[in-house]
Design a protein around this motif. Structure first.
Motif, PDB file in Angstrom:
ATOM      1  N   GLU A 116       0.878  -1.184   0.000  1.00  0.00           N
ATOM      2  CA  GLU A 116       0.000   0.000   0.000  1.00  0.00           C
ATOM      3  C   GLU A 116       0.909   1.226   0.000  1.00  0.00           C
ATOM      4  OE1 GLU A 116      -1.596   1.847   3.326  1.00  0.00           O
ATOM      5  OE2 GLU A 116       0.516   1.942   3.812  1.00  0.00           O
ATOM      6  N   THR A 169       0.256   4.482   1.659  1.00  0.00           N
ATOM      7  CA  THR A 169       0.186   5.477   2.731  1.00  0.00           C
ATOM      8  C   THR A 169       1.486   5.510   3.555  1.00  0.00           C
ATOM      9  OG1 THR A 169      -2.151   4.958   2.831  1.00  0.00           O
ATOM     10  CG2 THR A 169      -1.292   6.321   4.611  1.00  0.00           C
ATOM     11  N   ARG A 209       0.195  -7.707  -3.036  1.00  0.00           N
ATOM     12  CA  ARG A 209      -0.282  -8.419  -1.839  1.00  0.00           C
ATOM     13  C   ARG A 209      -0.520  -9.868  -2.239  1.00  0.00           C
ATOM     14  NH1 ARG A 209      -4.954  -4.274   0.592  1.00  0.00           N
ATOM     15  NH2 ARG A 209      -3.661  -2.401   0.397  1.00  0.00           N
ATOM     16  N   GLU A 227      -2.599 -12.203  -1.891  1.00  0.00           N
ATOM     17  CA  GLU A 227      -3.943 -12.631  -1.505  1.00  0.00           C
ATOM     18  C   GLU A 227      -4.372 -13.748  -2.448  1.00  0.00           C
ATOM     19  OE1 GLU A 227      -6.692  -9.517   0.012  1.00  0.00           O
ATOM     20  OE2 GLU A 227      -5.577  -8.273  -1.392  1.00  0.00           O
ATOM     21  N   PHE A 263      -6.183  -9.120  -7.043  1.00  0.00           N
ATOM     22  CA  PHE A 263      -4.963  -9.560  -7.715  1.00  0.00           C
ATOM     23  C   PHE A 263      -3.801  -9.524  -6.727  1.00  0.00           C
ATOM     24  CE2 PHE A 263      -7.814  -7.646 -10.746  1.00  0.00           C
ATOM     25  CZ  PHE A 263      -7.836  -8.606 -11.755  1.00  0.00           C
ATOM     26  N   GLN A 305      -3.452   1.192  -7.665  1.00  0.00           N
ATOM     27  CA  GLN A 305      -4.327   2.099  -6.900  1.00  0.00           C
ATOM     28  C   GLN A 305      -4.012   3.531  -7.301  1.00  0.00           C
ATOM     29  OE1 GLN A 305      -3.361   1.926  -2.738  1.00  0.00           O
ATOM     30  NE2 GLN A 305      -4.825   0.295  -2.282  1.00  0.00           N
ATOM     31  N   GLU A 365      -3.285  11.525  -0.036  1.00  0.00           N
ATOM     32  CA  GLU A 365      -2.938  11.650   1.378  1.00  0.00           C
ATOM     33  C   GLU A 365      -2.848  13.145   1.658  1.00  0.00           C
ATOM     34  OE1 GLU A 365      -3.065   8.852   2.800  1.00  0.00           O
ATOM     35  OE2 GLU A 365      -2.491   7.419   1.251  1.00  0.00           O
ATOM     36  N   ARG A 374     -12.025  -1.274   8.892  1.00  0.00           N
ATOM     37  CA  ARG A 374     -10.861  -1.259   8.006  1.00  0.00           C
ATOM     38  C   ARG A 374      -9.765  -2.197   8.521  1.00  0.00           C
ATOM     39  NH1 ARG A 374     -10.520   0.080   3.650  1.00  0.00           N
ATOM     40  NH2 ARG A 374      -8.658   1.329   3.667  1.00  0.00           N
ATOM     41  N   TYR A 397      -3.504   1.835  11.288  1.00  0.00           N
ATOM     42  CA  TYR A 397      -3.174   3.249  11.544  1.00  0.00           C
ATOM     43  C   TYR A 397      -4.366   4.183  11.653  1.00  0.00           C
ATOM     44  CZ  TYR A 397      -2.888   3.051   6.329  1.00  0.00           C
ATOM     45  OH  TYR A 397      -3.109   2.823   4.999  1.00  0.00           O
ATOM     46  N   TYR A 398      -5.585   3.687  11.427  1.00  0.00           N
ATOM     47  CA  TYR A 398      -6.731   4.589  11.385  1.00  0.00           C
ATOM     48  C   TYR A 398      -7.195   5.058  12.762  1.00  0.00           C
ATOM     49  CZ  TYR A 398      -7.217   3.338   6.493  1.00  0.00           C
ATOM     50  OH  TYR A 398      -6.997   3.144   5.161  1.00  0.00           O
ATOM     51  N   ALA A 451     -15.324  -3.551  -2.516  1.00  0.00           N
ATOM     52  CA  ALA A 451     -14.839  -2.215  -2.144  1.00  0.00           C
ATOM     53  C   ALA A 451     -14.124  -1.557  -3.316  1.00  0.00           C
ATOM     54  CB  ALA A 451     -13.897  -2.314  -0.951  1.00  0.00           C
ATOM     55  N   LEU A 452     -14.707  -0.455  -3.778  1.00  0.00           N
ATOM     56  CA  LEU A 452     -14.034   0.315  -4.831  1.00  0.00           C
ATOM     57  C   LEU A 452     -12.872   1.097  -4.240  1.00  0.00           C
ATOM     58  CD1 LEU A 452     -17.044   1.812  -6.815  1.00  0.00           C
ATOM     59  CD2 LEU A 452     -15.278   0.305  -7.719  1.00  0.00           C
ATOM     60  N   GLY A 502      -8.865   1.051  -5.944  1.00  0.00           N
ATOM     61  CA  GLY A 502      -8.320   0.043  -6.858  1.00  0.00           C
ATOM     62  C   GLY A 502      -8.693   0.379  -8.296  1.00  0.00           C
TER      63      GLY A 502
HETATM   64  P1  HAM Z   1      -7.157  -0.733   1.201  1.00  0.00           P
HETATM   65  O1  HAM Z   1      -8.571  -0.792   1.654  1.00  0.00           O
HETATM   66  O2  HAM Z   1      -6.263  -1.843   1.612  1.00  0.00           O
HETATM   67  O3  HAM Z   1      -6.590   0.641   1.714  1.00  0.00           O
HETATM   68  O4  HAM Z   1      -7.095  -0.638  -0.376  1.00  0.00           O
HETATM   69  C1  HAM Z   1      -7.815   0.367  -1.060  1.00  0.00           C
HETATM   70  C2  HAM Z   1      -8.446  -0.195  -2.335  1.00  0.00           C
HETATM   71  O5  HAM Z   1      -7.454  -0.864  -3.131  1.00  0.00           O
HETATM   72  C3  HAM Z   1      -9.501  -1.266  -2.095  1.00  0.00           C
HETATM   73  O6  HAM Z   1     -10.749  -0.686  -1.787  1.00  0.00           O
HETATM   74  C4  HAM Z   1      -9.515  -1.974  -3.435  1.00  0.00           C
HETATM   75  O7  HAM Z   1     -10.272  -1.232  -4.383  1.00  0.00           O
HETATM   76  C5  HAM Z   1      -8.061  -1.924  -3.857  1.00  0.00           C
HETATM   77  N1  HAM Z   1      -7.381  -3.189  -3.530  1.00  0.00           N
HETATM   78  C6  HAM Z   1      -6.857  -3.583  -2.354  1.00  0.00           C
HETATM   79  N2  HAM Z   1      -6.318  -4.806  -2.439  1.00  0.00           N
HETATM   80  C7  HAM Z   1      -6.488  -5.211  -3.724  1.00  0.00           C
HETATM   81  C8  HAM Z   1      -6.143  -6.389  -4.474  1.00  0.00           C
HETATM   82  N3  HAM Z   1      -5.490  -7.410  -3.914  1.00  0.00           N
HETATM   83  N4  HAM Z   1      -6.494  -6.451  -5.782  1.00  0.00           N
HETATM   84  C9  HAM Z   1      -7.144  -5.426  -6.374  1.00  0.00           C
HETATM   85  N5  HAM Z   1      -7.490  -4.285  -5.727  1.00  0.00           N
HETATM   86  C10 HAM Z   1      -7.169  -4.175  -4.423  1.00  0.00           C
HETATM   87  C11 HAM Z   1      -5.321   1.072   1.532  1.00  0.00           C
HETATM   88  O8  HAM Z   1      -4.551   0.571   0.761  1.00  0.00           O
HETATM   89  C12 HAM Z   1      -5.004   2.350   2.283  1.00  0.00           C
HETATM   90  N6  HAM Z   1      -3.598   2.696   2.020  1.00  0.00           N
HETATM   91  C13 HAM Z   1      -5.937   3.461   1.848  1.00  0.00           C
HETATM   92  C14 HAM Z   1      -5.637   4.761   2.528  1.00  0.00           C
HETATM   93  C15 HAM Z   1      -4.968   5.806   2.011  1.00  0.00           C
HETATM   94  N7  HAM Z   1      -5.953   5.087   3.771  1.00  0.00           N
HETATM   95  C16 HAM Z   1      -5.491   6.298   4.035  1.00  0.00           C
HETATM   96  N8  HAM Z   1      -4.895   6.749   2.988  1.00  0.00           N
END
Ligand code: HAM
Length: 418
Positions: A83, A85, A114, A116, A123, A128, A132, A259, A263-264, A281-282, A308
């Motif tokens: 990620e 952040t 990731r 997953e 994926f 993304q 911030e 979430r 860190y939130y 989750a978009l 994403g």
């Molecule tokens: P997150 O919820 O882990 O937050 O990811 C944000 C978005 O990234 C998800 O809602 C999804 O659309 C997309 N996403 C996450 N994992 C995957 C995956 N494996 N494949 C495809 N899309 C994915 C964060 O990453 C935080 N850094 C958001 C944030 C920014 N909070 C504060 N600032």
């Protein structure tokens, strides 16, 4: 013969026209975020592993089992970014951005990793975009980012959005709530799934967003964190909600939204789509007022979100995107001795910003015309014996079939007037 080497599970190749959509969206994202006064930040694709365990939290799914980490030849513990952040905050501290500006509004488009289980919309390598905003503790900052995210999807005509919002309060509130929730869940300990039993000890709040039916029933009567917020947190949250009301942004307050990153604090949100299936989750984000300090910087309130791009593309109505697919001109030559003319004319037209294609396979006239049709060009320029003798070319309008004879030195102005 050796086995064909294929791409790694959970990664994908983006081919041909699909890239038109990606490029369109990337341009759209840059333009859209600049309208809100955000400027781009690019951070490295890998960072010290410690950065992520410290910020995202060592008990989270991401850090405990999904990171691509390795030790390099110098003994450094490194990780491909899961990620952005944490990296943005690291960079903010390292470059003392807080001293340069009281508020830093940053955005990124990033490739992340990731490990997953791959499925629709999920994926192992994904992309993304996100923002911030570091510096403001006020609810208007929360609202700016939430509205920015919500309106982003609206401006791409994406409907069936479901904005979920919650406040998880300050760390002290969360600690108190954690106790209350644990007490409640302990009554059902034996009924909980194995993974929830582990979470009960390590991070009981994560049980709230369970997808398991019988656990959802248990959660229905669980205490709500909103009832444990202090006055300041409550005021902050109700200000956020009333600003959203005044912007006519629909939302649902969801006490179960916690979430998956540590860190939130205070406001957290997600925007879901009905059209995505289980990975719905978009985007998601929230406030993280303690992360900068946690990573060694000056206390700095912050709010952000990330979306994403693969999931965005899944819900996008691609038919209505203003993407021009065709090349403008195909230059057909009847003999390879006219190659030089062809190359010179191509360059002069590209200088006019036209998209020009030449035959590189020394094909017959018929095959070149076929190729021009396949590429859906608007015009072909045909260069043959007679044309060169008269210092001219034939320009064929591929739609009407009309042909014009144009002198070499008039070709540019011919297309300028089109
Ligand atoms: P997150 O919820 O882990 O937050 O990811 C944000 C978005 O990234 C998800 O809602 C999804 O659309 C997309 N996403 C996450 N994992 C995957 C995956 N494996 N494949 C495809 N899309 C994915 C964060 O990453 C935080 N850094 C958001 C944030 C920014 N909070 C504060 N600032």
């Amino acid at each position: 013969m050796s086995d064909l080497i294929k791409n790694i599970k959970g990664t994908q190749d983006i081919l041909y026209e699909e890239n038109d959509i990606w490029q369109y969206l990337e341009n759209f994202i840059h333009h859209y975020l600049k309208k809100y006064g955000y400027s781009q930040i690019r951070t490295p694709i890998f960072e010290s592993t410690y950065l992520f365990s410290r910020s995202i939290g060592s008990q989270t799914d991401i850090v405990s089992k999904e990171m691509y980490s390795w030790i390099d030849q110098g003994g450094n513990h490194l990780t491909l970014k899961p990620e952005s952040t944490a990296s943005v905050v690291r960079s903010f501290i390292q470059h003392k951005l807080g001293k340069k500006n009281p508020i830093n509004k940053l955005y990124y488009i990033d490739t992340l990793f990731r490990r997953e289980r791959p499925q629709k919309g999920r994926f192992r390598q994904f992309n993304q975009f996100g923002v911030e905003a570091l510096g403001s503790k006020y609810p208007e900052q929360d609202v700016e980012v939430i509205a920015l995210a919500y309106n982003f999807y609206k401006s791409l005509n994406i409907d069936n959005l479901n904005l979920k919002i919650n406040s998880i309060g300050s760390p002290e509130v969360r600690l108190k709530y954690k106790d209350v929730l644990t007490k409640y869940l302990l009554q059902y300990k034996n009924k909980l799934s194995q993974i929830s039993q582990v979470r009960l000890e390590k991070n009981p709040l994560r049980i709230l967003d369970t997808k398991v039916d019988f656990e959802i029933e248990i959660i229905k009567n669980a205490p709500h964190i909103l009832d444990y917020l202090n006055k300041e947190d409550k005021n902050h949250f109700s200000d956020v909600l009333s600003h959203l009301d005044s912007l006519s942004i629909d939302y649902t307050v969801d006490y179960k939204l916690v979430r998956g990153l540590d860190y939130y604090c205070h406001t957290v949100f997600e925007i879901l789509s009905d059209n995505l299936g289980s990975q719905d989750a978009l985007c998601g984000g929230g406030r993280y007022d303690y992360l900068v300090e946690e990573l060694g910087g000056q206390t700095t309130p912050a709010f952000g979100f990330a979306a994403g791009i693969e999931r965005l593309i899944l819900v996008l109505n691609k038919k209505h995107l203003p993407i021009s697919k065709s090349s403008d001109i195909y230059i057909v030559i009847t003999d390879k001795k006219y190659l030089e003319y062809s190359l010179k004319i191509s360059d002069s037209l590209r200088a006019e910003n036209l998209i020009v294609v030449n035959d590189l396979l020394r094909r017959s006239l018929k095959s070149q015309m076929k190729d021009a049709n396949r590429l859906n060009v608007s015009h072909t320029i045909i260069i043959g014996d007679e044309e060169v003798e008269n210092k001219q070319v034939v320009i064929k309008d591929m739609k009407s079939g009309n042909q014009d004879y144009i002198k070499f030195d008039r070709i540019k102005s011919y297309f300028r007037n089109k």
